[in-house]
Design a protein around this motif. Structure first.
Motif, PDB file in Angstrom:
ATOM      1  N   PHE A 176     -57.130 103.026  90.142  1.00 25.00           N
ATOM      2  CA  PHE A 176     -58.110 102.438  89.234  1.00 25.00           C
ATOM      3  C   PHE A 176     -58.247 100.924  89.456  1.00 25.00           C
ATOM      4  O   PHE A 176     -59.341 100.379  89.430  1.00 25.00           O
ATOM      5  N   TYR A 177     -57.121 100.235  89.683  1.00 25.93           N
ATOM      6  CA  TYR A 177     -57.112  98.775  89.823  1.00 25.93           C
ATOM      7  C   TYR A 177     -57.073  98.298  91.279  1.00 25.93           C
ATOM      8  O   TYR A 177     -56.938  97.099  91.515  1.00 25.93           O
ATOM      9  N   GLY A 207     -56.665  91.093  88.134  1.00 21.62           N
ATOM     10  CA  GLY A 207     -56.737  91.010  86.684  1.00 21.62           C
ATOM     11  C   GLY A 207     -56.940  92.377  86.075  1.00 21.62           C
ATOM     12  O   GLY A 207     -56.590  93.398  86.675  1.00 21.62           O
ATOM     13  N   VAL A 208     -57.538  92.407  84.891  1.00 27.00           N
ATOM     14  CA  VAL A 208     -57.701  93.668  84.165  1.00 27.00           C
ATOM     15  C   VAL A 208     -59.148  94.110  84.019  1.00 27.00           C
ATOM     16  O   VAL A 208     -59.407  95.212  83.554  1.00 27.00           O
ATOM     17  N   THR A 209     -60.094  93.259  84.396  1.00 24.40           N
ATOM     18  CA  THR A 209     -61.507  93.592  84.241  1.00 24.40           C
ATOM     19  C   THR A 209     -61.979  94.397  85.445  1.00 24.40           C
ATOM     20  O   THR A 209     -62.290  93.840  86.496  1.00 24.40           O
ATOM     21  N   PHE A 259     -64.112  87.807  86.109  1.00 27.55           N
ATOM     22  CA  PHE A 259     -63.649  86.585  85.459  1.00 27.55           C
ATOM     23  C   PHE A 259     -62.276  86.157  85.982  1.00 27.55           C
ATOM     24  O   PHE A 259     -62.043  84.983  86.290  1.00 27.55           O
ATOM     25  N   GLU A 260     -61.361  87.099  86.094  1.00 31.26           N
ATOM     26  CA  GLU A 260     -59.999  86.767  86.518  1.00 31.26           C
ATOM     27  C   GLU A 260     -59.959  86.262  87.954  1.00 31.26           C
ATOM     28  O   GLU A 260     -59.182  85.358  88.280  1.00 31.26           O
ATOM     29  N   PHE A 261     -60.797  86.816  88.823  1.00 30.49           N
ATOM     30  CA  PHE A 261     -60.838  86.350  90.203  1.00 30.49           C
ATOM     31  C   PHE A 261     -61.370  84.915  90.260  1.00 30.49           C
ATOM     32  O   PHE A 261     -60.824  84.079  90.981  1.00 30.49           O
TER      33      PHE A 261
END
Length: 129
Positions: free
Chosen positions: A25-26, A31-33, A85-87
């Motif tokens: 999934f990731y 990050g988590v988004t 966003f996290e990247f």
């Protein structure tokens, strides 16, 4: 997890085992988004000679590949990740030691953020709040 202040158990809700592969999934996300594959891009980054060794030994992502070793000790790498966003925050954390070479929309977005940030330091502060 660091934002959880308390837990209220509800033992009346039955447990359902779900077949979920978190690694899958990731796999394309920092990050988590997690976004859909429309947001998956190959990113080319140029790192200066001071940060290149760090990023080579602690890759930004498992997809990281060296494109070119530069004469000055810097490096150009690629990663294939979701543009989220996290990247953006990860890249901004490198300050002036990293440059996005492609894709152009990411380069322009970070340029705008950095220009806005630099603008906040152009005026003198006469007093502290």
């Amino acid at each position: 997890m660091d934002r959880i202040s308390s837990i209220q158990w509800n033992l009346d809700v039955p447990y359902e085992k779900v077949d979920f592969d978190g690694d899958k999934f990731y796999e394309n996300t920092i990050g988590v988004t997690v976004l859909n594959d429309h947001h998956l891009r190959e990113i080319h980054l140029k790192l200066d000679r001071h940060n290149a060794p760090y990023v080579l030994t602690k890759p930004l992502h498992h997809s990281q590949q060296v494109i070119e070793n530069l004469e000055d000790g810097g490096v150009i790498i690629s990663v294939k990740v979701h543009l989220n966003f996290e990247f953006d925050r990860l890249l901004l954390g490198f300050g002036d030691s990293i440059e996005v070479l492609k894709p152009e929309p990411l380069r322009n977005r970070l340029k705008k953020i950095l220009n806005n940030a630099a603008g906040k330091y152009e005026k003198n502060i006469t007093e502290c709040p």
